[in-house]
Scaffold this motif. Sequence first.
Motif, mmCIF file in Angstrom:
data_model
loop_
_atom_site.group_PDB
_atom_site.id
_atom_site.type_symbol
_atom_site.label_atom_id
_atom_site.label_comp_id
_atom_site.label_asym_id
_atom_site.label_seq_id
_atom_site.Cartn_x
_atom_site.Cartn_y
_atom_site.Cartn_z
ATOM 1 N N PRO A 89 -38.834 -31.529 -17.359
ATOM 2 C CA PRO A 89 -39.928 -31.149 -18.238
ATOM 3 C C PRO A 89 -40.517 -32.360 -18.921
ATOM 4 C CG PRO A 89 -37.813 -30.647 -19.240
ATOM 5 C CD PRO A 89 -37.535 -31.083 -17.825
ATOM 6 N N ASP A 90 -41.679 -32.125 -19.543
ATOM 7 C CA ASP A 90 -42.399 -33.200 -20.223
ATOM 8 C C ASP A 90 -41.527 -33.779 -21.343
ATOM 9 O OD1 ASP A 90 -45.527 -33.277 -22.124
ATOM 10 O OD2 ASP A 90 -44.072 -34.822 -21.629
ATOM 11 N N ALA A 138 -30.419 -37.841 -26.695
ATOM 12 C CA ALA A 138 -31.287 -36.822 -26.097
ATOM 13 C C ALA A 138 -31.612 -37.147 -24.645
ATOM 14 C CB ALA A 138 -32.572 -36.701 -26.912
ATOM 15 N N LEU A 139 -31.854 -38.422 -24.352
ATOM 16 C CA LEU A 139 -32.187 -38.806 -22.977
ATOM 17 C C LEU A 139 -31.000 -38.639 -22.042
ATOM 18 C CD1 LEU A 139 -34.299 -42.010 -23.674
ATOM 19 C CD2 LEU A 139 -35.142 -39.848 -22.783
ATOM 20 N N ASP A 140 -29.789 -38.796 -22.564
ATOM 21 C CA ASP A 140 -28.591 -38.674 -21.735
ATOM 22 C C ASP A 140 -28.089 -37.244 -21.632
ATOM 23 O OD1 ASP A 140 -28.471 -41.312 -21.097
ATOM 24 O OD2 ASP A 140 -27.137 -41.857 -22.736
ATOM 25 N N ALA A 141 -28.688 -36.315 -22.401
ATOM 26 C CA ALA A 141 -28.196 -34.939 -22.408
ATOM 27 C C ALA A 141 -28.375 -34.293 -21.041
ATOM 28 C CB ALA A 141 -28.946 -34.136 -23.468
ATOM 29 N N GLU A 142 -27.391 -33.486 -20.659
ATOM 30 C CA GLU A 142 -27.463 -32.777 -19.381
ATOM 31 C C GLU A 142 -28.391 -31.570 -19.456
ATOM 32 O OE1 GLU A 142 -25.267 -35.225 -16.982
ATOM 33 O OE2 GLU A 142 -26.216 -33.360 -16.420
ATOM 34 N N THR A 143 -28.563 -31.012 -20.660
ATOM 35 C CA THR A 143 -29.420 -29.844 -20.817
ATOM 36 C C THR A 143 -30.440 -30.111 -21.898
ATOM 37 O OG1 THR A 143 -27.898 -28.891 -22.410
ATOM 38 C CG2 THR A 143 -27.630 -28.229 -20.113
ATOM 39 N N THR A 187 -40.443 -39.607 -16.667
ATOM 40 C CA THR A 187 -39.168 -38.910 -16.559
ATOM 41 C C THR A 187 -38.174 -39.461 -17.567
ATOM 42 O OG1 THR A 187 -38.333 -40.484 -14.931
ATOM 43 C CG2 THR A 187 -39.547 -38.568 -14.088
ATOM 44 N N ARG A 188 -37.086 -38.728 -17.745
ATOM 45 C CA ARG A 188 -36.031 -39.197 -18.632
ATOM 46 C C ARG A 188 -35.495 -40.549 -18.173
ATOM 47 N NH1 ARG A 188 -33.464 -35.375 -21.987
ATOM 48 N NH2 ARG A 188 -34.338 -33.286 -21.811
ATOM 49 N N SER A 189 -35.307 -40.722 -16.864
ATOM 50 C CA SER A 189 -34.752 -41.981 -16.374
ATOM 51 C C SER A 189 -35.696 -43.145 -16.659
ATOM 52 C CB SER A 189 -34.449 -41.894 -14.874
ATOM 53 O OG SER A 189 -35.624 -41.617 -14.138
#
Length: 514
Positions: free
Chosen positions: A52-53, A32-37, A4-6
């Motif tokens: 998403p992946d 990019a990892l901190d982006a909301e969308t 996951t992003r986290s």
Amino acid sequence: MPPTRSHLRGAVAAHLERRPAGREALEDLLTALDAETDPAGPTDPIDPIDPPDPAGPTALAGRITCSAVVVDRHRRVLHVRHRPGGSLLLPGGRVGPDDRTLLAAALRAVHEQAGIPPAALCHTAAYRDVPVDIAVRTAEAGPTGGEPARRHYDFRMVLHLAGGTTDAAPRPGGAPGAGAEWLPFDEVGPPGLRAGLLESGLDGRAGPVNASALIHDGAGRYLLHLRDHVPDIWEPGAWALLGGGREPQDTSLEDTVRRELREEAGLEPADLEPFAVEHATGSDGTTVPVQVFTARWNGDPGALTLTEGVMLAWHDLRTLPRLRLSPSTVALIRRHAAEHTPEHGPEHAAEHAPEPARAGSAGAPVPHIVGVHLCLERDGEVLLGLRHADSAYAGATHHFLAGHCEQESAVGCLVREAQEEAGLVIDPADVDLVHLVHVRDRPGAPPRMQLVFRARRWRGEPRLREPDRCVSWNWWPLDALPEPIVPYARAALEGIRAGRPYTELGWDGPGVAR
């Protein structure tokens, strides 16, 4: 599902704490990892529950790959040659759709490309989830212009050989003509990795990264923990010793086991003694050296506050064959029993337990668990999170942003939890204590001091950083709180609105509010 992003964000943050000079090269990845969308477009939102992946072409501005840095006791690193005459490279490649973590991707690469199975490998205490290096390179645009140039980020994860020698490894991997060699740290090619290894102090020794407690009553009984029967945990549905993995704040493995005992059962034995190193199999198939400590305690397991698993119970050698237990744990208990003659039978221990050992007994020193909670208010509304349905405590219930205070100040804990759980940045100078709830969940349970703080200012909007614990953050009117809500959280909010600094809940007699 892939990391996951986290998970990726945590790995990058932990790496930059050790090597802050690399921040500039990773700024695009952090953004990019901190982006909301999703960077692919504003109409493609990131699902915080099932994102998403992150290794796919549309989820991040770059591509995520992972390499394994397998270190032996001669301070050498495993490299593979994918074809005769080809370059020596670290085992690695794209993060796959079934690689739940970066370490899972690294383990898969070592197995496929060097023939070394996970059972022959160990994680390291210093770099368990932290990359020793994150390499950045820019890939050229596609020849037809259909695919733009983009950055690739290679997370390099450290592993050790479980046996400590290279006698049985590596052997040729899956590619025809593949081979493998061990290179000393100062001959490793990538400059960033070479510098990280030379600074790391890694020696290839497979030391314990987990700690467990073999708790006995001095009369032949052993305290065992029945684990949840759910996937992706260690030994699901089996009886086991209490314990867990070392965390960054733990200064020693004894600190680790004491923290785990407090968190899992509210248990704080007076003395812990090192007993043995057990070798278990982790949930990812690796060998896990576990430092086992012994402690003597003869209280009532039913009076403890269990926050993980199904139950705690006393067992003796007669009942072990009827339990689902790992062979290594059975051997460990039998070894301890052979070396320690019971002073009395179990009936004597149950009937004559000294008063200080009974949880909640009058006059006994009972440690209090300290919790910290963030009361964040905006325009007459308060921020509450809906806890995951599978949470060990208060599943599918609304609660403050909260955490347990460990080896840190209460305000320091609050600031850390706000960042880790919701991405909020709070200055300790902007924090005020606004309420205290002295609570006991049930008779005999360990008492808890729940400190509720208000932040006057903060930076950022609440984001789901730990979706396995909290599924949503929402602002709720103070006069229309959601249901269900943790009872002491409601009591604290009512006390704050009434101007009271203190509330008691769960003690004998009616609750006290002052």
